[in-house]
Design a protein around this motif. Structure first.
Motif, PDB file in Angstrom:
ATOM      1  N   ASN A 184       1.759   0.004  -1.277  1.00  0.00           N
ATOM      2  CA  ASN A 184       0.580   0.384  -0.491  1.00  0.00           C
ATOM      3  C   ASN A 184       0.799   0.049   0.977  1.00  0.00           C
ATOM      4  O   ASN A 184       1.331  -1.012   1.300  1.00  0.00           O
ATOM      5  CB  ASN A 184      -0.633  -0.384  -1.048  1.00  0.00           C
ATOM      6  N   PHE A 185       0.391   0.961   1.878  1.00  0.00           N
ATOM      7  CA  PHE A 185       0.466   0.728   3.322  1.00  0.00           C
ATOM      8  C   PHE A 185      -0.957   0.622   3.866  1.00  0.00           C
ATOM      9  O   PHE A 185      -1.787   1.500   3.611  1.00  0.00           O
ATOM     10  CB  PHE A 185       1.224   1.877   4.008  1.00  0.00           C
ATOM     11  N   GLU A 203     -10.613  -0.426  -0.705  1.00  0.00           N
ATOM     12  CA  GLU A 203      -9.796  -0.425  -1.920  1.00  0.00           C
ATOM     13  C   GLU A 203      -9.207  -1.796  -2.272  1.00  0.00           C
ATOM     14  O   GLU A 203      -8.796  -2.013  -3.400  1.00  0.00           O
ATOM     15  CB  GLU A 203      -8.664   0.591  -1.813  1.00  0.00           C
ATOM     16  N   MET A 204      -9.143  -2.721  -1.318  1.00  0.00           N
ATOM     17  CA  MET A 204      -8.465  -3.996  -1.571  1.00  0.00           C
ATOM     18  C   MET A 204      -9.038  -4.791  -2.754  1.00  0.00           C
ATOM     19  O   MET A 204      -8.255  -5.325  -3.555  1.00  0.00           O
ATOM     20  CB  MET A 204      -8.440  -4.853  -0.310  1.00  0.00           C
ATOM     21  N   THR A 222       1.922  -9.460  -2.998  1.00  0.00           N
ATOM     22  CA  THR A 222       2.895  -9.617  -1.923  1.00  0.00           C
ATOM     23  C   THR A 222       2.493  -8.780  -0.705  1.00  0.00           C
ATOM     24  O   THR A 222       2.157  -7.598  -0.841  1.00  0.00           O
ATOM     25  CB  THR A 222       4.290  -9.173  -2.411  1.00  0.00           C
ATOM     26  N   VAL A 223       2.577  -9.397   0.498  1.00  0.00           N
ATOM     27  CA  VAL A 223       2.207  -8.702   1.736  1.00  0.00           C
ATOM     28  C   VAL A 223       3.368  -8.779   2.743  1.00  0.00           C
ATOM     29  O   VAL A 223       3.447  -9.704   3.547  1.00  0.00           O
ATOM     30  CB  VAL A 223       0.924  -9.292   2.355  1.00  0.00           C
ATOM     31  N   PRO A 224       4.287  -7.807   2.703  1.00  0.00           N
ATOM     32  CA  PRO A 224       5.331  -7.745   3.738  1.00  0.00           C
ATOM     33  C   PRO A 224       4.736  -7.193   5.044  1.00  0.00           C
ATOM     34  O   PRO A 224       3.771  -6.425   5.022  1.00  0.00           O
ATOM     35  CB  PRO A 224       6.355  -6.759   3.161  1.00  0.00           C
ATOM     36  N   VAL A 266       2.796  -4.313  -3.970  1.00  0.00           N
ATOM     37  CA  VAL A 266       3.361  -4.665  -2.668  1.00  0.00           C
ATOM     38  C   VAL A 266       2.507  -3.966  -1.609  1.00  0.00           C
ATOM     39  O   VAL A 266       2.502  -2.730  -1.526  1.00  0.00           O
ATOM     40  CB  VAL A 266       4.836  -4.225  -2.556  1.00  0.00           C
ATOM     41  N   ALA A 267       1.769  -4.743  -0.828  1.00  0.00           N
ATOM     42  CA  ALA A 267       0.861  -4.197   0.188  1.00  0.00           C
ATOM     43  C   ALA A 267       1.474  -4.404   1.568  1.00  0.00           C
ATOM     44  O   ALA A 267       1.331  -5.463   2.181  1.00  0.00           O
ATOM     45  CB  ALA A 267      -0.506  -4.869   0.088  1.00  0.00           C
TER      46      ALA A 267
END
Length: 199
Positions: free
Chosen positions: A91-92, A103-104, A147-149, A121-122
């Motif tokens: 997700n971006f 949506e979170m 996870t938030v890259p 993966v957000a």
């Protein structure tokens, strides 16, 4: 008398010609452009939409998901290819985007229930943030655990064709995209349906 009828007839013909030309011009403007466009959510409002070129449809199902390495919010290195063999929702988003905010909670609820089967993966589109601290504040306040890259230099917008937020891809265990790209907010049921259709 005949002159008046003739003048009136001539006037009506001229008005008809002008109206026909206007209609033809408008039709040409909407159908004769070089690029067709699709309506996409640009994240500027909860209803927001923007125009993106038709070729911006994103990575198609069956194509490999481009690998990347980014630093996470916690300062750790994250590489997408390390998740090979797992289903991934990629997700971006950014923290002040209304559809992303919408949506979170659904994403978190889904992750709580399915984290043994699916990795979420957000990727934060960091260049769109007002300040870096907004990301951590948002994640902490809402108790998100996926996870938030951080895509600090916007390096993934081109390979993942991210024209709007939120944008989501569904990656199968073989590392390929397995469902059509989603632009706009998702709900729990939608994610469930997408993941059930993945290998």
């Amino acid at each position: 008398m005949y002159k008046r009828i003739f003048a009136l007839t001539l006037l009506l013909v001229l008005v008809g010609v002008v109206i026909a030309n206007v209609i033809v011009d408008r039709t040409d403007d909407t159908t004769g452009g070089e690029e067709e466009a699709e309506l996409v959510d640009d994240g500027s409002s909860s209803q927001g939409a923007g125009i993106a070129p038709a070729e911006s449809t994103g990575i198609e199902p069956g194509e490999p998901a481009p690998d990347f390495e980014l630093e996470t919010l916690e300062g750790e290195s994250f590489r997408l290819s390390d998740l090979q063999g797992e289903k991934v929702i990629l997700n971006f988003w950014y923290s002040w985007c209304p559809p992303c905010i919408e949506e979170m909670p659904e994403i978190q609820e889904f992750y709580d229930d399915y984290q043994d089967e699916v990795e979420v993966v957000a990727v934060n589109m960091t260049q769109h943030e007002n300040q870096l601290s907004d990301i951590g504040d948002f994640i902490d306040e809402n108790e998100h655990t996926f996870t938030v890259p951080l895509d600090e230099d916007d390096s993934l917008s081109e390979p993942y064709v991210v024209y709007a937020a939120p944008t989501t891809y569904f990656i199968g265990t073989d590392g390929t995209i397995q469902q059509p790209r989603r632009i706009g907010p998702m709900d729990y049921e939608f994610m469930e349906e997408m993941v059930q259709g993945m290998d």
